[in-house]
Design an enzyme around this catalytic site. Structure first.
Site, PDB file in Angstrom:
ATOM      1  N   LYS A 190      28.316 143.074  15.087  1.00 19.56           N
ATOM      2  CA  LYS A 190      27.422 142.518  13.941  1.00 19.56           C
ATOM      3  C   LYS A 190      28.128 142.297  12.689  1.00 19.56           C
ATOM      4  O   LYS A 190      27.968 141.373  12.058  1.00 19.56           O
ATOM      5  CB  LYS A 190      26.560 143.788  13.404  1.00 19.56           C
ATOM      6  CG  LYS A 190      25.600 144.278  14.566  1.00 19.56           C
ATOM      7  CD  LYS A 190      25.052 145.542  14.420  1.00 19.56           C
ATOM      8  CE  LYS A 190      23.932 145.944  15.557  1.00 19.56           C
ATOM      9  NZ  LYS A 190      23.722 147.515  15.425  1.00 19.56           N
ATOM     10  N   GLY A 287      15.504 149.960  16.950  1.00 21.81           N
ATOM     11  CA  GLY A 287      14.329 150.281  17.438  1.00 21.81           C
ATOM     12  C   GLY A 287      13.658 149.238  17.765  1.00 21.81           C
ATOM     13  O   GLY A 287      13.608 148.295  17.190  1.00 21.81           O
TER      14      GLY A 287
HETATM   15  N1  LIG Z   1      16.908 148.033  21.511  1.00 16.11           N
HETATM   16  C1  LIG Z   1      16.886 147.759  20.039  1.00 16.11           C
HETATM   17  O1  LIG Z   1      16.767 148.596  19.291  1.00 16.11           O
HETATM   18  C2  LIG Z   1      17.522 146.476  19.632  1.00 16.11           C
HETATM   19  C3  LIG Z   1      17.887 146.367  18.205  1.00 16.11           C
HETATM   20  C4  LIG Z   1      18.623 145.353  17.935  1.00 16.11           C
HETATM   21  C5  LIG Z   1      18.822 144.319  18.821  1.00 16.11           C
HETATM   22  N2  LIG Z   1      18.678 144.304  19.820  1.00 16.11           N
HETATM   23  C6  LIG Z   1      19.061 143.372  20.851  1.00 16.11           C
HETATM   24  O2  LIG Z   1      17.680 143.048  21.579  1.00 16.11           O
HETATM   25  C7  LIG Z   1      18.131 142.410  22.947  1.00 16.11           C
HETATM   26  C8  LIG Z   1      17.114 143.115  23.892  1.00 16.11           C
HETATM   27  O3  LIG Z   1      17.273 144.469  23.795  1.00 16.11           O
HETATM   28  P1  LIG Z   1      16.377 145.615  24.521  1.00 16.11           P
HETATM   29  O4  LIG Z   1      16.666 146.902  24.196  1.00 16.11           O
HETATM   30  O5  LIG Z   1      14.956 145.159  24.370  1.00 16.11           O
HETATM   31  O6  LIG Z   1      16.759 145.331  26.049  1.00 16.11           O
HETATM   32  P2  LIG Z   1      16.116 145.679  27.336  1.00 16.11           P
HETATM   33  O7  LIG Z   1      15.197 146.981  26.915  1.00 16.11           O
HETATM   34  O8  LIG Z   1      17.089 146.112  28.191  1.00 16.11           O
HETATM   35  O9  LIG Z   1      15.471 144.547  27.943  1.00 16.11           O
HETATM   36  C9  LIG Z   1      16.007 143.725  28.525  1.00 16.11           C
HETATM   37  C10 LIG Z   1      14.807 142.479  29.030  1.00 16.11           C
HETATM   38  O10 LIG Z   1      15.519 141.173  29.449  1.00 16.11           O
HETATM   39  C11 LIG Z   1      15.211 141.238  30.700  1.00 16.11           C
HETATM   40  N3  LIG Z   1      16.399 140.454  31.238  1.00 16.11           N
HETATM   41  C12 LIG Z   1      17.513 141.005  31.330  1.00 16.11           C
HETATM   42  N4  LIG Z   1      18.327 140.282  32.065  1.00 16.11           N
HETATM   43  C13 LIG Z   1      17.672 139.210  32.289  1.00 16.11           C
HETATM   44  C14 LIG Z   1      17.848 138.045  33.365  1.00 16.11           C
HETATM   45  N5  LIG Z   1      19.098 137.651  33.775  1.00 16.11           N
HETATM   46  N6  LIG Z   1      17.150 137.263  33.773  1.00 16.11           N
HETATM   47  C15 LIG Z   1      15.579 137.484  33.274  1.00 16.11           C
HETATM   48  N7  LIG Z   1      15.219 138.544  32.449  1.00 16.11           N
HETATM   49  C16 LIG Z   1      16.230 139.376  31.923  1.00 16.11           C
HETATM   50  C17 LIG Z   1      14.912 142.466  31.283  1.00 16.11           C
HETATM   51  O11 LIG Z   1      14.300 142.072  32.590  1.00 16.11           O
HETATM   52  P3  LIG Z   1      13.833 143.438  33.545  1.00 16.11           P
HETATM   53  O12 LIG Z   1      12.515 143.964  32.763  1.00 16.11           O
HETATM   54  O13 LIG Z   1      13.156 142.707  34.621  1.00 16.11           O
HETATM   55  O14 LIG Z   1      14.800 144.245  33.578  1.00 16.11           O
HETATM   56  C18 LIG Z   1      14.205 143.015  30.338  1.00 16.11           C
HETATM   57  O15 LIG Z   1      12.782 142.697  30.202  1.00 16.11           O
HETATM   58  C19 LIG Z   1      19.730 142.727  23.086  1.00 16.11           C
HETATM   59  O16 LIG Z   1      20.528 141.396  22.678  1.00 16.11           O
HETATM   60  C20 LIG Z   1      19.739 143.632  22.121  1.00 16.11           C
HETATM   61  O17 LIG Z   1      21.269 143.607  21.660  1.00 16.11           O
HETATM   62  C21 LIG Z   1      18.161 145.510  20.658  1.00 16.11           C
END
Ligand SMILES: NC(=O)c1ccc[n+]([C@@H]2O[C@H](COP(=O)([O-])OP(=O)(O)OC[C@H]3O[C@@H](n4cnc5c(N)ncnc54)[C@H](OP(=O)(O)O)[C@@H]3O)[C@@H](O)[C@H]2O)c1
Length: 407
Positions: A190, A287
């Site tokens: 970040k 979140g």
């Molecule tokens: N979580 C937070 O609070 C937060 C905060 C700020 C930023 N972020 C950012 O937001 C992004 C998503 O985070 P998240 O926490 O939502 O992740 P997550 O819960 O792990 O979800 C990832 C999603 O992407 C899909 N995916 C992953 N690899 C893929 C591929 N090769 N082809 C197609 N689909 C794929 C997964 O599919 P499946 O469902 O089939 O596994 C899942 O639906 C990341 O870059 C993270 O750094 C997250």
């Protein structure tokens, strides 16, 4: 009847699912702002959807998959096809940002990424727009809510690092694998993005020096409290004589610093510039619903006027030799002359002592010093020599101190 604006969603996990929900809930409210009604064109996960089909039917692509590939490839392909992209992927932007921003400029599309830094706190917008005319001198940020929660609990309840981490995992503030958070790598990514925007110079994640909180003890926090200090994992991006310095490490803050009172899973960023003095933004750092809100804000912005991340205009070196104030914790045998010998070794490196706490007797005494700023290499040279003194009972622990206060 308003036209529709089709949003292709890559990823349907924590943030993706929250975004899809929020888009449905807020679509009507967005119509008067943009004249169009946003709608999902489709969703891609590992088990459903086709990227090519999604791209064909989308006006804008939202990337919430995380990781580098295939996210990088999809984002580039979307922009080359003339589609705006919104992403919250800090790892991708901190390692491939220049390639992606250049592609966005070349194809006249927007790449927005407010959700990648400090969740819903509008740091990116403020740096790119509100403070576009300010010459930023320094940015300090608490940009990882997990570590801020752990440190807050250690300070509040005297918990050990391990107990506070377990509590954070139980409450969903920390992942089952918290490595990226507790080592400082998440915050480093970040801060690379923040530094790039603040100083218009290329900054890659590999250039950011980072240190985590795994070695912090409840003792450090308790002793420092007596000196009016609170401990935070702080990212710093600042101009220094030779260029810029971008780093993340635990630091002590005096009570008057705007980040000192940021507790729990919150994030806050302080931007300093001669013209504006200091601006602090704070709020929930991560979140699903919070990040989804930042992502949808970006979608709405992309539906209105054009905006792009300008090319870099500087080529500032990223340097690692900087000055810092320090907290130094030593376990010592309580003998006459201990403080004097330590002070002499520090003095030889040009360090001067700001405050001292001494506790205990006999073989279990503690000596805690706060030092005025000095070059880090000189400080560590002194610490190496202090570590060899015969009355030192375990390796001295050092933590940086930010000694600015804004009153
Ligand atoms: N979580 C937070 O609070 C937060 C905060 C700020 C930023 N972020 C950012 O937001 C992004 C998503 O985070 P998240 O926490 O939502 O992740 P997550 O819960 O792990 O979800 C990832 C999603 O992407 C899909 N995916 C992953 N690899 C893929 C591929 N090769 N082809 C197609 N689909 C794929 C997964 O599919 P499946 O469902 O089939 O596994 C899942 O639906 C990341 O870059 C993270 O750094 C997250």
């Amino acid at each position: 009847m308003p036209g529709t604006f089709k949003v292709g969603l890559l990823g349907h996990g924590t943030v993706g699912a929250a975004f899809a929900r929020l888009l449905r809930e807020r679509a009507d409210a967005i119509v008067p702002i943009t004249g169009m009604r946003p709608e999902l064109a489709g969703v891609l996960t590992r088990s459903q959807g086709s990227f090519d089909e999604l791209l064909e039917h989308s006006d804008l692509v939202v990337e919430l998959m995380g990781g580098i590939e295939p996210a990088r490839d999809y984002v580039l392909r979307a922009m080359r096809a003339g589609k705006h992209v919104v992403s919250a992927n800090k790892q991708l932007l901190s390692q491939h940002g220049e390639e992606l921003w250049a592609c966005a400029r070349e194809h006249g599309v927007q790449l927005r990424f407010e959700g990648a830094v400090a969740g819903v706190v509008p740091v990116i917008r403020v740096l790119q727009e509100s403070l576009a005319a300010a010459r930023v001198e320094r940015v300090h940020g608490i940009v990882n809510g997990t570590t801020n929660y752990i440190l807050s609990e250690m300070a509040r309840g005297g918990l050990s690092y391990e107990a506070a981490l377990a509590q954070a995992q139980q409450l969903g503030y920390a992942e089952a694998d918290p490595t990226d958070d507790v080592t400082g790598r998440d915050a480093a990514a970040k801060m690379a993005i923040v530094a790039r925007l603040a100083f218009s110079t290329p900054v890659h994640l590999d250039q950011v020096v980072y240190e985590g909180i795994e070695h912090i003890t409840a003792d450090d926090i308790a002793y420092a409290r007596e000196l009016g200090l609170s401990l935070k994992l702080v990212g710093t991006a600042e101009r220094v004589d030779a260029g810029i310095s971008v780093r993340v490490h635990p630091v002590f803050l005096y009570g008057g610093h705007p980040l000192a009172s940021v507790e729990g899973p919150f994030n806050a960023v302080t931007v300093e510039s001669d013209a504006i003095t200091e601006v602090t933004l704070s709020g929930p750092g991560a979140g699903g619903p919070q990040t989804a809100s930042a992502v949808l804000g970006d979608v709405v912005s992309a539906m209105i006027p054009p905006a792009s991340t300008p090319a870099t205009t500087e080529a500032l070196p990223v340097v690692n030799e900087i000055e810092s104030a320090f907290y130094l914790y030593m376990e010592v045998a309580d003998r006459p002359g201990v403080l004097a010998q330590v002070a002499e070794l520090l003095g030889m490196q040009g360090a001067s002592i700001r405050s001292v706490v001494q506790k205990g007797l006999g073989e279990n005494a503690r000596l805690v010093l706060i030092l005025h700023p000095l070059p880090e290499s000189r400080f560590y040279a002194a610490v190496r020599l202090i570590g060899q003194l015969d009355f030192i009972r375990s390796a001295p622990r050092a933590i940086r101190v930010i000694d600015e206060e804004f009153t």
